[in-house]
Design an enzyme around this catalytic site. Sequence first.
Site, PDB file in Angstrom:
ATOM      1  N   SER A  59       0.814  -1.216   0.000  1.00 40.40           N
ATOM      2  CA  SER A  59       0.000   0.000   0.000  1.00 40.40           C
ATOM      3  C   SER A  59       0.848   1.267   0.000  1.00 40.40           C
ATOM      4  CB  SER A  59      -0.911   0.009   1.225  1.00 40.40           C
ATOM      5  OG  SER A  59      -1.722  -1.136   1.235  1.00 40.40           O
TER       6      SER A  59
HETATM    7  N1  SAH Z   1      -0.834  -4.525   3.823  1.00 40.88           N
HETATM    8  C1  SAH Z   1      -0.450  -5.080   2.551  1.00 40.88           C
HETATM    9  C2  SAH Z   1      -1.529  -4.792   1.539  1.00 40.88           C
HETATM   10  C3  SAH Z   1      -1.566  -5.798   0.469  1.00 40.88           C
HETATM   11  S1  SAH Z   1      -2.878  -5.508  -0.718  1.00 40.88           S
HETATM   12  C4  SAH Z   1       0.871  -4.514   2.086  1.00 40.88           C
HETATM   13  O1  SAH Z   1       1.101  -3.321   2.313  1.00 40.88           O
HETATM   14  O2  SAH Z   1       1.632  -5.257   1.490  1.00 40.88           O
HETATM   15  C5  SAH Z   1      -4.224  -6.382   0.022  1.00 40.88           C
HETATM   16  C6  SAH Z   1      -4.006  -7.834   0.302  1.00 40.88           C
HETATM   17  O3  SAH Z   1      -5.245  -8.371   0.754  1.00 40.88           O
HETATM   18  C7  SAH Z   1      -3.595  -8.672  -0.901  1.00 40.88           C
HETATM   19  O4  SAH Z   1      -2.380  -9.311  -0.619  1.00 40.88           O
HETATM   20  C8  SAH Z   1      -4.751  -9.659  -1.067  1.00 40.88           C
HETATM   21  O5  SAH Z   1      -4.334 -10.922  -1.523  1.00 40.88           O
HETATM   22  C9  SAH Z   1      -5.315  -9.720   0.347  1.00 40.88           C
HETATM   23  N2  SAH Z   1      -6.704 -10.162   0.467  1.00 40.88           N
HETATM   24  C10 SAH Z   1      -7.757  -9.861  -0.324  1.00 40.88           C
HETATM   25  N3  SAH Z   1      -8.879 -10.450   0.142  1.00 40.88           N
HETATM   26  C11 SAH Z   1      -8.523 -11.159   1.254  1.00 40.88           C
HETATM   27  C12 SAH Z   1      -9.242 -11.985   2.175  1.00 40.88           C
HETATM   28  N4  SAH Z   1     -10.542 -12.217   2.048  1.00 40.88           N
HETATM   29  N5  SAH Z   1      -8.562 -12.537   3.208  1.00 40.88           N
HETATM   30  C13 SAH Z   1      -7.224 -12.325   3.356  1.00 40.88           C
HETATM   31  N6  SAH Z   1      -6.500 -11.553   2.508  1.00 40.88           N
HETATM   32  C14 SAH Z   1      -7.130 -10.975   1.481  1.00 40.88           C
END
Ligand code: SAH
Length: 217
Positions: A59
């Site tokens: 993010s």
């Molecule tokens: N905090 C992370 C954000 C990653 S983007 C960072 O800064 O790296 C959001 C993430 O949510 C993705 O990796 C995606 O695979 C995950 N995601 C989406 N739906 C989800 C769910 N139902 N349960 C767990 N993870 C989920």
Amino acid sequence: MDDLMDELINELTTDGYLKTERIIEAFRKIKREDFLPKENKAEASVNHPLTIGYNQTNSQPLTVAFMLELLQPKPGENIFDIGSGSGWQTALLAEIVGDEGKVIAIERIPDLKRMGDKNIAKYKFKNVKTLLGDGTRGYKKMAPYDKIIVAAAAEIGIPDILLQQLKVGGRLVIPVGKYEQDMVVMNRVAKNDYKEERYPGFQFVPLVPNEWGKDSD
Ligand code: SAH
């Protein structure tokens, strides 16, 4: 590299996104570059989301700062981090809650979960538990939580189970909406009473249920 990151942190502070000392300290200590793939490590100090593969992103620092300031994680708290991806925000939370606290982080994509684990391991935290599964189902084993934070867009609304797994006095921060999201803060002020705040203008990857078949419990 560190200088550029310091510049970004100073900018986020001057612009009012970062306000709380322990959150600012965590931003200084937990290096974003440690959570990025080789190809885009050099861009760690750029205030943009960066790709981590599988159409997912690490993010934007401004957004992480904004969400953590809304969440107000504190030492000793039990926090559920949904969509842990690269593990950056998970590590920031682990640094803030400290040894007396706990961070339960869940990610639905197996390769990203592995990548996140490897990244988080660089910091030798003893207070982090990572899970592969679907965060929209909550995680009962470690509930109730002081705080819950979601890094993906809840397109059809807030999963009820997350509201139920908050402590009274606890807080959920979650982007809600389909094409653009409001950042929604739900404060559980009593067993059956939640106070809501909304901040418009965000864009997240969707929060999707897990189709890899593995459940978090
Ligand atoms: N905090 C992370 C954000 C990653 S983007 C960072 O800064 O790296 C959001 C993430 O949510 C993705 O990796 C995606 O695979 C995950 N995601 C989406 N739906 C989800 C769910 N139902 N349960 C767990 N993870 C989920």
